[in-house]
Design a protein around this motif. Structure first.
Motif, PDB file in Angstrom:
ATOM      1  N   ILE A  64       0.847  -1.181   0.103  1.00 57.59           N
ATOM      2  CA  ILE A  64       0.092  -0.106   0.056  1.00 57.59           C
ATOM      3  C   ILE A  64       0.934   1.529   0.093  1.00 57.59           C
ATOM      4  N   VAL A  65       0.591   2.132  -0.729  1.00 54.32           N
ATOM      5  CA  VAL A  65       1.309   3.281  -0.747  1.00 54.32           C
ATOM      6  C   VAL A  65       0.255   4.525  -0.539  1.00 54.32           C
ATOM      7  N   SER A  66       0.255   5.274   0.432  1.00 52.62           N
ATOM      8  CA  SER A  66      -0.655   6.304   0.784  1.00 52.62           C
ATOM      9  C   SER A  66      -0.150   7.582   1.404  1.00 52.62           C
ATOM     10  N   GLY A  67      -0.774   8.592   1.132  1.00 47.73           N
ATOM     11  CA  GLY A  67      -0.474  10.007   1.655  1.00 47.73           C
ATOM     12  C   GLY A  67      -1.506  11.047   1.661  1.00 47.73           C
ATOM     13  N   CYS A  68      -1.344  12.086   1.647  1.00 47.58           N
ATOM     14  CA  CYS A  68      -2.117  13.229   2.042  1.00 47.58           C
ATOM     15  C   CYS A  68      -3.046  13.390   0.483  1.00 47.58           C
ATOM     16  N   HIS A  69      -4.063  13.877   0.675  1.00 47.54           N
ATOM     17  CA  HIS A  69      -5.119  14.290  -0.534  1.00 47.54           C
ATOM     18  C   HIS A  69      -4.427  15.209  -1.483  1.00 47.54           C
ATOM     19  N   PRO A  70      -4.513  15.209  -2.730  1.00 47.18           N
ATOM     20  CA  PRO A  70      -3.900  16.287  -3.742  1.00 47.18           C
ATOM     21  C   PRO A  70      -4.406  17.719  -2.930  1.00 47.18           C
ATOM     22  N   ASN A  71      -3.469  18.839  -2.955  1.00 49.25           N
ATOM     23  CA  ASN A  71      -3.426  19.875  -2.358  1.00 49.25           C
ATOM     24  C   ASN A  71      -3.335  19.854  -1.082  1.00 49.25           C
ATOM     25  N   CYS A  73      -0.678  18.304   0.490  1.00 52.08           N
ATOM     26  CA  CYS A  73       0.600  17.836   1.175  1.00 52.08           C
ATOM     27  C   CYS A  73       1.440  18.826   1.656  1.00 52.08           C
ATOM     28  N   HIS A  74       2.131  18.434   2.830  1.00 53.84           N
ATOM     29  CA  HIS A  74       2.581  19.277   3.692  1.00 53.84           C
ATOM     30  C   HIS A  74       4.046  19.927   2.980  1.00 53.84           C
ATOM     31  N   TYR A  75       4.333  19.128   2.194  1.00 51.34           N
ATOM     32  CA  TYR A  75       5.531  19.975   1.304  1.00 51.34           C
ATOM     33  C   TYR A  75       5.063  20.276  -0.147  1.00 51.34           C
ATOM     34  N   THR A  76       3.893  20.621  -0.172  1.00 48.78           N
ATOM     35  CA  THR A  76       3.204  21.262  -1.383  1.00 48.78           C
ATOM     36  C   THR A  76       2.891  20.355  -2.418  1.00 48.78           C
ATOM     37  N   SER A  77       4.160  19.663  -3.153  1.00 47.61           N
ATOM     38  CA  SER A  77       3.699  19.043  -4.428  1.00 47.61           C
ATOM     39  C   SER A  77       4.266  17.469  -4.428  1.00 47.61           C
ATOM     40  N   GLY A  78       4.604  17.067  -3.304  1.00 48.40           N
ATOM     41  CA  GLY A  78       5.309  15.850  -2.927  1.00 48.40           C
ATOM     42  C   GLY A  78       4.118  14.509  -3.401  1.00 48.40           C
ATOM     43  N   ASN A  79       3.060  14.799  -3.173  1.00 49.67           N
ATOM     44  CA  ASN A  79       2.025  13.683  -3.501  1.00 49.67           C
ATOM     45  C   ASN A  79       1.703  13.657  -5.002  1.00 49.67           C
ATOM     46  N   PHE A  80       2.036  14.845  -5.645  1.00 43.08           N
ATOM     47  CA  PHE A  80       1.731  14.950  -7.202  1.00 43.08           C
ATOM     48  C   PHE A  80       2.733  14.107  -7.685  1.00 43.08           C
ATOM     49  N   HIS A  81       4.081  14.377  -7.351  1.00 44.37           N
ATOM     50  CA  HIS A  81       5.292  13.725  -7.941  1.00 44.37           C
ATOM     51  C   HIS A  81       5.267  12.340  -7.653  1.00 44.37           C
ATOM     52  N   ALA A  82       4.604  11.788  -6.558  1.00 43.68           N
ATOM     53  CA  ALA A  82       4.233  10.397  -6.155  1.00 43.68           C
ATOM     54  C   ALA A  82       3.199   9.904  -7.026  1.00 43.68           C
ATOM     55  N   GLN A 104      -1.772  -1.033  -3.555  1.00 46.76           N
ATOM     56  CA  GLN A 104      -2.940  -0.090  -3.666  1.00 46.76           C
ATOM     57  C   GLN A 104      -2.329   1.316  -3.462  1.00 46.76           C
ATOM     58  N   PHE A 105      -2.581   2.232  -4.346  1.00 41.63           N
ATOM     59  CA  PHE A 105      -2.227   3.641  -4.049  1.00 41.63           C
ATOM     60  C   PHE A 105      -3.506   4.329  -3.580  1.00 41.63           C
ATOM     61  N   SER A 106      -3.412   4.968  -2.481  1.00 34.75           N
ATOM     62  CA  SER A 106      -4.758   5.753  -2.067  1.00 34.75           C
ATOM     63  C   SER A 106      -4.126   7.155  -1.305  1.00 34.75           C
ATOM     64  N   TRP A 107      -5.174   7.833  -1.138  1.00 37.84           N
ATOM     65  CA  TRP A 107      -5.017   9.005  -0.213  1.00 37.84           C
ATOM     66  C   TRP A 107      -5.747   8.986   0.987  1.00 37.84           C
ATOM     67  N   VAL A 108      -5.275   9.006   2.251  1.00 38.45           N
ATOM     68  CA  VAL A 108      -5.880   9.045   3.586  1.00 38.45           C
ATOM     69  C   VAL A 108      -5.674  10.077   4.288  1.00 38.45           C
ATOM     70  N   SER A 109      -6.462  11.044   4.708  1.00 37.42           N
ATOM     71  CA  SER A 109      -5.905  12.205   5.591  1.00 37.42           C
ATOM     72  C   SER A 109      -5.773  11.899   6.923  1.00 37.42           C
ATOM     73  N   ALA A 110      -5.373  12.730   7.829  1.00 41.40           N
ATOM     74  CA  ALA A 110      -5.467  12.284   9.326  1.00 41.40           C
ATOM     75  C   ALA A 110      -6.781  12.070   9.733  1.00 41.40           C
TER      76      ALA A 110
END
Ligand code: FES
Length: 158
Positions: A64-71, A73-82, A104-110
């Motif tokens: 599973i790869v998961s991070g912040c939703h688009p826009n 990301c705490h580093y502005t665009s890291g999730n767009f690069h991913a 599985q690639f997904s966006w899951v917020s806190a």
């Protein structure tokens, strides 16, 4: 005792959203499959997709790869690069013989503890249906154990 196959899943998640979301799943006492081991990164933009192959080489059945939703990301665009890296990497999976459903690639917020449970449960169910995955691990072990033979073959070919 159950003899059902229990998939080994490795999750690469960003610290700020998905890791906190997974933490919320626990503190909210939401039950989900316990097959996942989490590896925390500062941001999904820092996840080298070669690590996914290393996970399979190490015996994982799914990732599973998961991070912040688009826009978000705490580093502005890291999730767009991913996401861009994932779209390129996805095309290679077939060539490598890895079924795309194993990743599985997904966006899951806190704030999405329930969503994290859904992502994990879905991944575990999909991978359980696909069965154990050892082909990539066998190939990696073969390559590691035969480096000298492969180098000699390369020299002969040149
Ligand atoms: Fe979460 Fe970048 S900080 S994806």
């Amino acid at each position: 005792m159950s003899t059902e196959f229990e998939p080994k899943i490795l999750a690469f998640v960003c610290n700020w959203c998905t890791y906190a979301g997974a933490d919320l799943t626990g503190t909210s006492r939401i039950k989900y499959a316990s097959n996942v081991k989490i590896v925390r990164f500062p941001c999904t933009g820092r996840i080298d997709f070669m690590l996914l192959l290393k996970a399979f080489a190490g015996g994982a059945d799914g990732v599973i790869v998961s991070g912040c939703h688009p826009n978000d990301c705490h580093y502005t665009s890291g999730n767009f690069h991913a996401r861009r890296r994932w779209m390129l990497f996805r095309g290679l999976l077939d060539f490598l013989g890895i079924d795309v459903r194993r990743i599985q690639f997904s966006w899951v917020s806190a704030a999405e503890g329930a969503k994290w449970a859904e992502v994990v449960n879905k991944t575990v169910a999909d991978v359980r249906e696909l069965g154990p995955y050892s082909e990539y691990k066998k190939a990696a072990e073969f390559l590691a154990g035969n480096e000298d033979v492969l180098l000699k073959e390369q020299e002969v070919a040149q």
